[in-house]
Design a protein around this motif. Sequence first.
Motif, PDB file in Angstrom:
ATOM      1  N   ARG A  14      36.136  37.000  45.077  1.00 50.18           N
ATOM      2  CA  ARG A  14      35.060  38.000  45.162  1.00 50.18           C
ATOM      3  C   ARG A  14      35.632  39.371  45.487  1.00 50.18           C
ATOM      4  O   ARG A  14      35.192  40.398  44.942  1.00 50.18           O
ATOM      5  CB  ARG A  14      34.034  37.589  46.211  1.00 50.18           C
ATOM      6  CG  ARG A  14      32.891  38.583  46.348  1.00 50.18           C
ATOM      7  CD  ARG A  14      31.769  38.045  47.221  1.00 50.18           C
ATOM      8  NE  ARG A  14      30.749  39.050  47.470  1.00 50.18           N
ATOM      9  CZ  ARG A  14      29.806  39.419  46.602  1.00 50.18           C
ATOM     10  NH1 ARG A  14      29.764  38.847  45.413  1.00 50.18           N
ATOM     11  NH2 ARG A  14      28.915  40.344  46.903  1.00 50.18           N
ATOM     12  N   ASP A  15      36.625  39.400  46.343  1.00 46.74           N
ATOM     13  CA  ASP A  15      37.239  40.666  46.732  1.00 46.74           C
ATOM     14  C   ASP A  15      37.937  41.327  45.549  1.00 46.74           C
ATOM     15  O   ASP A  15      37.871  42.545  45.368  1.00 46.74           O
ATOM     16  CB  ASP A  15      38.237  40.416  47.864  1.00 46.74           C
ATOM     17  CG  ASP A  15      38.884  41.711  48.348  1.00 46.74           C
ATOM     18  OD1 ASP A  15      38.146  42.630  48.738  1.00 46.74           O
ATOM     19  OD2 ASP A  15      40.129  41.795  48.335  1.00 46.74           O
ATOM     20  N   ILE A  16      38.586  40.512  44.706  1.00 46.58           N
ATOM     21  CA  ILE A  16      39.350  41.046  43.572  1.00 46.58           C
ATOM     22  C   ILE A  16      38.445  41.432  42.407  1.00 46.58           C
ATOM     23  O   ILE A  16      38.566  42.517  41.829  1.00 46.58           O
ATOM     24  CB  ILE A  16      40.396  40.023  43.086  1.00 46.58           C
ATOM     25  CG1 ILE A  16      41.451  39.789  44.177  1.00 46.58           C
ATOM     26  CG2 ILE A  16      41.061  40.504  41.802  1.00 46.58           C
ATOM     27  CD1 ILE A  16      42.414  38.657  43.856  1.00 46.58           C
ATOM     28  N   PHE A  17      37.509  40.545  42.042  1.00 52.80           N
ATOM     29  CA  PHE A  17      36.721  40.743  40.831  1.00 52.80           C
ATOM     30  C   PHE A  17      35.285  41.229  41.078  1.00 52.80           C
ATOM     31  O   PHE A  17      34.625  41.689  40.148  1.00 52.80           O
ATOM     32  CB  PHE A  17      36.664  39.431  40.027  1.00 52.80           C
ATOM     33  CG  PHE A  17      37.993  38.970  39.525  1.00 52.80           C
ATOM     34  CD1 PHE A  17      38.552  39.523  38.380  1.00 52.80           C
ATOM     35  CD2 PHE A  17      38.715  37.989  40.202  1.00 52.80           C
ATOM     36  CE1 PHE A  17      39.795  39.105  37.912  1.00 52.80           C
ATOM     37  CE2 PHE A  17      39.950  37.560  39.743  1.00 52.80           C
ATOM     38  CZ  PHE A  17      40.491  38.118  38.597  1.00 52.80           C
ATOM     39  N   GLY A  18      34.794  41.105  42.308  1.00 45.77           N
ATOM     40  CA  GLY A  18      33.459  41.562  42.605  1.00 45.77           C
ATOM     41  C   GLY A  18      32.345  40.724  42.009  1.00 45.77           C
ATOM     42  O   GLY A  18      31.191  41.158  41.952  1.00 45.77           O
ATOM     43  N   ALA A  19      32.669  39.524  41.555  1.00 46.52           N
ATOM     44  CA  ALA A  19      31.665  38.649  40.938  1.00 46.52           C
ATOM     45  C   ALA A  19      30.869  37.901  42.006  1.00 46.52           C
ATOM     46  O   ALA A  19      31.347  37.685  43.120  1.00 46.52           O
ATOM     47  CB  ALA A  19      32.342  37.650  40.005  1.00 46.52           C
ATOM     48  N   ASP A  20      29.655  37.507  41.647  1.00 44.84           N
ATOM     49  CA  ASP A  20      28.808  36.755  42.574  1.00 44.84           C
ATOM     50  C   ASP A  20      29.171  35.277  42.620  1.00 44.84           C
ATOM     51  O   ASP A  20      29.028  34.621  43.647  1.00 44.84           O
ATOM     52  CB  ASP A  20      27.335  36.879  42.164  1.00 44.84           C
ATOM     53  CG  ASP A  20      26.841  38.304  42.219  1.00 44.84           C
ATOM     54  OD1 ASP A  20      27.237  39.030  43.155  1.00 44.84           O
ATOM     55  OD2 ASP A  20      26.072  38.704  41.321  1.00 44.84           O
ATOM     56  N   ALA A  21      29.613  34.743  41.472  1.00 42.36           N
ATOM     57  CA  ALA A  21      29.916  33.306  41.381  1.00 42.36           C
ATOM     58  C   ALA A  21      31.102  33.092  40.458  1.00 42.36           C
ATOM     59  O   ALA A  21      31.440  33.949  39.637  1.00 42.36           O
ATOM     60  CB  ALA A  21      28.696  32.536  40.873  1.00 42.36           C
ATOM     61  N   THR A  75      49.598  31.653  36.734  1.00 42.51           N
ATOM     62  CA  THR A  75      49.362  31.334  35.323  1.00 42.51           C
ATOM     63  C   THR A  75      48.876  29.900  35.126  1.00 42.51           C
ATOM     64  O   THR A  75      48.414  29.558  34.041  1.00 42.51           O
ATOM     65  CB  THR A  75      50.649  31.528  34.501  1.00 42.51           C
ATOM     66  OG1 THR A  75      51.691  30.699  35.044  1.00 42.51           O
ATOM     67  CG2 THR A  75      51.096  32.984  34.527  1.00 42.51           C
ATOM     68  N   VAL A  76      48.978  29.070  36.160  1.00 37.61           N
ATOM     69  CA  VAL A  76      48.573  27.660  36.062  1.00 37.61           C
ATOM     70  C   VAL A  76      47.118  27.534  36.520  1.00 37.61           C
ATOM     71  O   VAL A  76      46.773  27.983  37.629  1.00 37.61           O
ATOM     72  CB  VAL A  76      49.478  26.766  36.927  1.00 37.61           C
ATOM     73  CG1 VAL A  76      49.023  25.312  36.848  1.00 37.61           C
ATOM     74  CG2 VAL A  76      50.932  26.912  36.490  1.00 37.61           C
ATOM     75  N   PRO A  77      46.245  26.940  35.693  1.00 34.66           N
ATOM     76  CA  PRO A  77      44.827  26.833  36.056  1.00 34.66           C
ATOM     77  C   PRO A  77      44.573  26.230  37.432  1.00 34.66           C
ATOM     78  O   PRO A  77      43.717  26.722  38.180  1.00 34.66           O
ATOM     79  CB  PRO A  77      44.247  25.951  34.945  1.00 34.66           C
ATOM     80  CG  PRO A  77      45.088  26.270  33.751  1.00 34.66           C
ATOM     81  CD  PRO A  77      46.461  26.461  34.306  1.00 34.66           C
ATOM     82  N   ALA A  78      45.311  25.180  37.794  1.00 36.21           N
ATOM     83  CA  ALA A  78      45.105  24.542  39.094  1.00 36.21           C
ATOM     84  C   ALA A  78      45.398  25.513  40.235  1.00 36.21           C
ATOM     85  O   ALA A  78      44.681  25.533  41.248  1.00 36.21           O
ATOM     86  CB  ALA A  78      45.985  23.303  39.222  1.00 36.21           C
ATOM     87  N   ASP A  79      46.442  26.327  40.096  1.00 38.90           N
ATOM     88  CA  ASP A  79      46.779  27.310  41.123  1.00 38.90           C
ATOM     89  C   ASP A  79      45.719  28.413  41.198  1.00 38.90           C
ATOM     90  O   ASP A  79      45.359  28.869  42.287  1.00 38.90           O
ATOM     91  CB  ASP A  79      48.147  27.933  40.836  1.00 38.90           C
ATOM     92  CG  ASP A  79      49.272  26.921  40.928  1.00 38.90           C
ATOM     93  OD1 ASP A  79      49.085  25.875  41.596  1.00 38.90           O
ATOM     94  OD2 ASP A  79      50.333  27.165  40.325  1.00 38.90           O
ATOM     95  N   ILE A  80      45.233  28.822  40.031  1.00 33.75           N
ATOM     96  CA  ILE A  80      44.199  29.862  39.985  1.00 33.75           C
ATOM     97  C   ILE A  80      42.923  29.364  40.644  1.00 33.75           C
ATOM     98  O   ILE A  80      42.294  30.078  41.442  1.00 33.75           O
ATOM     99  CB  ILE A  80      43.934  30.285  38.529  1.00 33.75           C
ATOM    100  CG1 ILE A  80      45.159  31.027  37.964  1.00 33.75           C
ATOM    101  CG2 ILE A  80      42.684  31.149  38.431  1.00 33.75           C
ATOM    102  CD1 ILE A  80      45.058  31.345  36.486  1.00 33.75           C
ATOM    103  N   GLN A  81      42.552  28.111  40.341  1.00 34.11           N
ATOM    104  CA  GLN A  81      41.331  27.569  40.911  1.00 34.11           C
ATOM    105  C   GLN A  81      41.456  27.298  42.412  1.00 34.11           C
ATOM    106  O   GLN A  81      40.446  27.125  43.101  1.00 34.11           O
ATOM    107  CB  GLN A  81      40.931  26.283  40.178  1.00 34.11           C
ATOM    108  CG  GLN A  81      40.491  26.518  38.731  1.00 34.11           C
ATOM    109  CD  GLN A  81      39.755  25.333  38.136  1.00 34.11           C
ATOM    110  OE1 GLN A  81      39.273  24.456  38.846  1.00 34.11           O
ATOM    111  NE2 GLN A  81      39.669  25.295  36.812  1.00 34.11           N
ATOM    112  N   ALA A  82      42.674  27.270  42.901  1.00 35.89           N
ATOM    113  CA  ALA A  82      42.896  27.057  44.337  1.00 35.89           C
ATOM    114  C   ALA A  82      42.727  28.346  45.145  1.00 35.89           C
ATOM    115  O   ALA A  82      42.706  28.306  46.380  1.00 35.89           O
ATOM    116  CB  ALA A  82      44.291  26.480  44.568  1.00 35.89           C
ATOM    117  N   THR A  83      42.593  29.484  44.451  1.00 37.17           N
ATOM    118  CA  THR A  83      42.371  30.757  45.140  1.00 37.17           C
ATOM    119  C   THR A  83      41.036  30.708  45.876  1.00 37.17           C
ATOM    120  O   THR A  83      40.039  30.221  45.335  1.00 37.17           O
ATOM    121  CB  THR A  83      42.358  31.919  44.134  1.00 37.17           C
ATOM    122  OG1 THR A  83      43.575  31.908  43.370  1.00 37.17           O
ATOM    123  CG2 THR A  83      42.229  33.255  44.847  1.00 37.17           C
TER     124      THR A  83
END
Length: 221
Positions: free
Chosen positions: A105-112, A91-99
């Motif tokens: 890409r594996d989870i969301f299938g997005a290019d960028a 839930t913390v942006p810093a932790d999310i951005q550390a993924t």
Amino acid sequence: MSRIFSFKLWVALSTFALLAACAQPVKHVDYTAFRNSRPHSILVLPPENETTSVQATNSMLSQMTMPLAEAGYYVVPVAVMDETFRQNGLTVPADIQATSPAKLRDIFGADAALYSKITQFGTTYQVVDSATVVTASARLVDLKTGDVLWQGRATANSNEGNNYGGGSLIGMLVTAAVKQIANSVTEKSHDIAAATSYRLLHAGPPNGLLYGPRSPKYGTD
């Protein structure tokens, strides 16, 4: 705020943001990696918040999808992104951005993915005046390679109309937009964040994003 008023406000802010941005000194951006990658879909991650405002992240996040969609990209719905991370305990942006990019890409299938940071958000008070300022930076990362495709920074404030000559077209547009914001019953910072988001993420020269595949201007830049 009604939907009609919100749309009119967005148009006014978008117009003055683009014109004012064009008035700034030209900074040349290296688009080599961007042109080689040509992403079709973008995952917008929650912005990191370096300000004291608890509203900054959600306010900016809610307004970053529109300019990207207008630029011609498919954008992963914010609600889907948010719920997916919550289900995985993030839930913390810093932790999310550390993924890792590969995991995203594996989870969301997005290019960028779009990584962003807010450094100013709110109203600063002076002796005889005050200004609501929102400043943010962002970088677009290829989720296949981890390469940075583009990066930028933008700011907007409620007193920009005072920085231009009273008779110029830009001056009149800025003044009109700022007055509209001042008369709004909503939080000023949220409205100024709309201008910052557009100024940061619009497509086109001299330093904006490249147009996406859903834009009629795709490939012309």
